[in-house]
Design an enzyme around this catalytic site. Structure first.
Site, PDB file in Angstrom:
ATOM      1  N   ASP A 184       0.866  -1.181   0.000  1.00  0.00           N
ATOM      2  CA  ASP A 184       0.000   0.000   0.000  1.00  0.00           C
ATOM      3  C   ASP A 184       0.904   1.233   0.000  1.00  0.00           C
ATOM      4  O   ASP A 184       1.231   1.766   1.059  1.00  0.00           O
ATOM      5  CB  ASP A 184      -0.894  -0.016   1.245  1.00  0.00           C
ATOM      6  CG  ASP A 184      -1.887   1.136   1.239  1.00  0.00           C
ATOM      7  OD1 ASP A 184      -2.200   1.644   0.156  1.00  0.00           O
ATOM      8  OD2 ASP A 184      -2.352   1.518   2.337  1.00  0.00           O
ATOM      9  N   GLU A 190      -3.355  -2.094  -4.801  1.00  0.00           N
ATOM     10  CA  GLU A 190      -4.687  -1.571  -5.105  1.00  0.00           C
ATOM     11  C   GLU A 190      -4.589  -0.695  -6.347  1.00  0.00           C
ATOM     12  O   GLU A 190      -3.662   0.099  -6.494  1.00  0.00           O
ATOM     13  CB  GLU A 190      -5.197  -0.737  -3.918  1.00  0.00           C
ATOM     14  CG  GLU A 190      -6.626  -0.264  -4.068  1.00  0.00           C
ATOM     15  CD  GLU A 190      -7.094   0.481  -2.836  1.00  0.00           C
ATOM     16  OE1 GLU A 190      -7.406  -0.183  -1.831  1.00  0.00           O
ATOM     17  OE2 GLU A 190      -7.123   1.723  -2.862  1.00  0.00           O
ATOM     18  N   ASP A 234      -2.114   1.084   7.325  1.00  0.00           N
ATOM     19  CA  ASP A 234      -1.484   0.870   6.013  1.00  0.00           C
ATOM     20  C   ASP A 234      -1.016  -0.580   5.840  1.00  0.00           C
ATOM     21  O   ASP A 234      -1.088  -1.133   4.740  1.00  0.00           O
ATOM     22  CB  ASP A 234      -0.308   1.834   5.825  1.00  0.00           C
ATOM     23  CG  ASP A 234      -0.757   3.279   5.928  1.00  0.00           C
ATOM     24  OD1 ASP A 234      -1.248   3.811   4.927  1.00  0.00           O
ATOM     25  OD2 ASP A 234      -0.663   3.850   7.026  1.00  0.00           O
TER      26      ASP A 234
END
Lengths: 174, 174
Positions: free
Chosen positions: B8, B67, B139
């Site tokens: 991330d 992502e 995170d």
């Protein structure tokens, strides 16, 4: 003389320009464009990184210069530019080169004498200042302009008394 | 079992999570946050890259998951996120790992069963699914969720007949 690598990162094309600069003079070493094609996004970003690492390995520049980015057309293009910029800056810093950032106005001022010069004027002056026989592609010309800007400003700043150089150090931080 | 690295990326904090996944099971290997401090922007981006390369070197994951980002708050934050993302993706691709991208809805769906789950539900399910004794930082939890999503979807897709898998390959391109 110092060897400077100018970089103009982009998601489609990353321009680069290498110059030797010093004593008010500048000589072009090489310039060109990195165009990673095919594969996934991560593979293309690694393509930018690998190409810059190969350039540093071959030509051994001592310092790097990039344009500082403040604004961009829209969120999507800012993300794409950021990704290319992140891959490029991390690669160059990983090779041990200090990376100096300059505003678009600083770059235009250094190359043309006018902070609001048109893009075509910058390209014309890059070709004239370096005595190039052919016009570099736009992204390579921009990268050469960044290298010329850094070569010019580092000499100018080196001539200033030590106490007046703080603006430069501040300008390089984020 | 396959070892998966979820990432991330962020300009301040880059979360990571490593899991071993297979046969409907997932085991946490490690997780944490990379927080490059000080130095220039280029040095901090290289800090993200170097930390991820060290993680890959130590734990030898076989695939990576991130992502997919479509929109962001504003142009400035998109540029900053892009830079961290570019450094991270280039580093992982440079280590030879294929990087799989998933939408936020795919990640939430895989971990909680609902594509519109709240962030806190994702974090709760990550902790429960991996049997963690402490809650990971936000995170790191997001990175673990990405790894879990990839572990889940790659197994599901592997069970499909070959002719129906094209959506996955298409989904990985940009």
């Amino acid at each position: 003389m110092i060897r400077i690598l100018g970089i103009d990162p982009g998601s489609q094309v990353t321009g680069y320009g290498l110059i030797d600069a010093g004593r008010g003079q500048a000589v072009c070493v090489t310039f060109g464009c990195i165009r990673p094609r095919g594969g996934t996004l991560a593979e293309r970003l690694h393509g930018i990184q690998a190409a810059l690492e190969a350039l540093v390995d071959e030509h051994r520049p001592q310092e790097a210069a990039v344009e500082r980015v403040y604004v961009h057309r829209n969120v999507e293009s800012a993300l794409k530019l950021g990704q290319a910029r992140g891959a490029a800056l991390a690669a160059v810093a990983g090779c041990g080169l200090p990376v100096h950032e300059y505003t678009p106005a600083q770059i235009k001022q250094a190359v043309t004498g006018r902070g609001n010069a048109a893009k075509v004027q910058v390209q014309h002056m890059v070709k004239a200042l370096l005595g190039l026989h052919r016009s570099p592609a736009a992204d390579a010309a921009d990268a050469l302009a960044m290298a010329l800007c850094h070569g010019h400003l580092r000499e100018t700043l080196a001539r200033l008394p030590a106490g007046t150089r703080r603006g430069r150090a501040r300008g390089r931080r984020r």
